[in-house]
Design an enzyme around this catalytic site. Structure first.
Site, mmCIF file in Angstrom:
data_model
loop_
_atom_site.group_PDB
_atom_site.id
_atom_site.type_symbol
_atom_site.label_atom_id
_atom_site.label_comp_id
_atom_site.label_asym_id
_atom_site.label_seq_id
_atom_site.Cartn_x
_atom_site.Cartn_y
_atom_site.Cartn_z
ATOM 1 C CG ASP A 73 -0.277 -0.520 2.475
ATOM 2 O OD1 ASP A 73 0.890 -0.189 2.702
ATOM 3 O OD2 ASP A 73 -0.932 -1.264 3.226
ATOM 4 C CG ASN A 132 -8.769 -2.051 12.377
ATOM 5 O OD1 ASN A 132 -7.800 -2.642 11.900
ATOM 6 N ND2 ASN A 132 -9.309 -0.991 11.797
ATOM 7 C CG HIS A 169 -5.638 -2.690 9.181
ATOM 8 N ND1 HIS A 169 -5.817 -1.591 9.981
ATOM 9 C CD2 HIS A 169 -4.303 -2.771 8.978
ATOM 10 C CE1 HIS A 169 -4.646 -1.032 10.235
ATOM 11 N NE2 HIS A 169 -3.707 -1.741 9.634
ATOM 12 C CD GLU A 174 -8.665 0.423 8.140
ATOM 13 O OE1 GLU A 174 -8.747 -0.445 9.026
ATOM 14 O OE2 GLU A 174 -7.893 1.393 8.203
#
Length: 247
Positions: free
Chosen positions: A67, A136, A138, A143
């Site tokens: 990314d 979380n 990811h 996400e």
């Protein structure tokens, strides 16, 4: 998934680096999938040391990063292009034209995603993909609830928890970008082999959810349970919430 629990974060990082060095010895022209953030820094440090010791030759390798922040040029000190130069690329024999990241500052992010996908389809898939895991759940910047199991590189809005976690890398007064270009979960799962590294007690709960909970997009890392060749490397603290037979 195979799970390896090491006594310390340093040993876990060096274990992952050894897996990448072994991959390069086994297949010198390997395509390596790389990650950024706080977790892989020790891995890259160990790989640089292995390279200097003659144990990791990057001369024929090719890399693809997961990314890049949207709207951030590669010259920006908080770009992932700069991160990779700082922690790995500038210290090993890896030609710049064999390193690939999404073009974060492209005029049209969607076009940059399509170009990145074309490159990955031509050279990939990754022989070995490195992953971290967000608090979380990811992977990459996929996400919870916004996960594509089939698509390619895509523009995503970052969760506020992700932006808060990444704020430590930015200077005072600098804003963490709200969007990023990321390989989809589906693209990540195309890698031939995957290794996920997690260290520290703060990751224990999400690691247990990813490894032992149900598979679902509410925890993108849980999708790794579907992969035929995935290894999770943990230190004792990150393994702290696993069932006793695993931890």
């Amino acid at each position: 998934m195979r799970v390896a629990v090491l006594p310390s974060a340093d040993e876990a990082e060096r274990h992952v680096a050894a897996l990448f060095a072994a991959q390069l010895r086994r297949k010198p022209d390997s395509v390596l999938g790389l990650a950024t953030g706080g977790t892989p820094v020790g891995v890259y440090r160990a790989l640089v040391a292995a390279h200097r010791a003659g144990e990791a030759d990057f001369g024929k390798a090719r890399t693809f990063n997961l990314d890049e922040y949207a709207g951030v040029p590669p010259s920006h000190p908080q770009s992932y292009a700069a991160y990779m130069r700082t922690h790995l690329f500038d210290h090993v024999n890896l030609s710049p034209d064999r390193t690939h990241l999404p073009e974060g500052d492209a005029d049209r992010a969607e076009d940059a995603c399509r170009l990145y996908d074309a490159l990955y389809r031509y050279y990939g898939p990754a022989d070995l993909q490195l992953l971290g895991i967000g608090a979380n759940g990811h992977i990459g910047f996929n996400e919870p609830g916004f996960v594509s199991a089939t698509g390619g590189t895509q523009v995503v809005r970052l969760a506020e928890s992700t932006r808060r976690a990444n704020a430590r890398f930015f200077g005072e007064g600098e804003q963490v970008p709200a969007y990023a270009l990321t390989m989809s979960a589906g693209r990540i799962l195309q890698a031939r082999s995957i290794v996920l590294l997690a260290t520290g007690a703060a990751k224990a709960a999400i690691v247990a959810r990813a490894l032992e909970g149900p598979i679902g997009t509410d925890c993108p890392a849980s999708l790794l349970q579907l992969h035929p060749d995935a290894t999770v490397v943990l230190d004792l603290e990150a393994a702290g919430a696993l069932a006793p037979e695993r931890g």
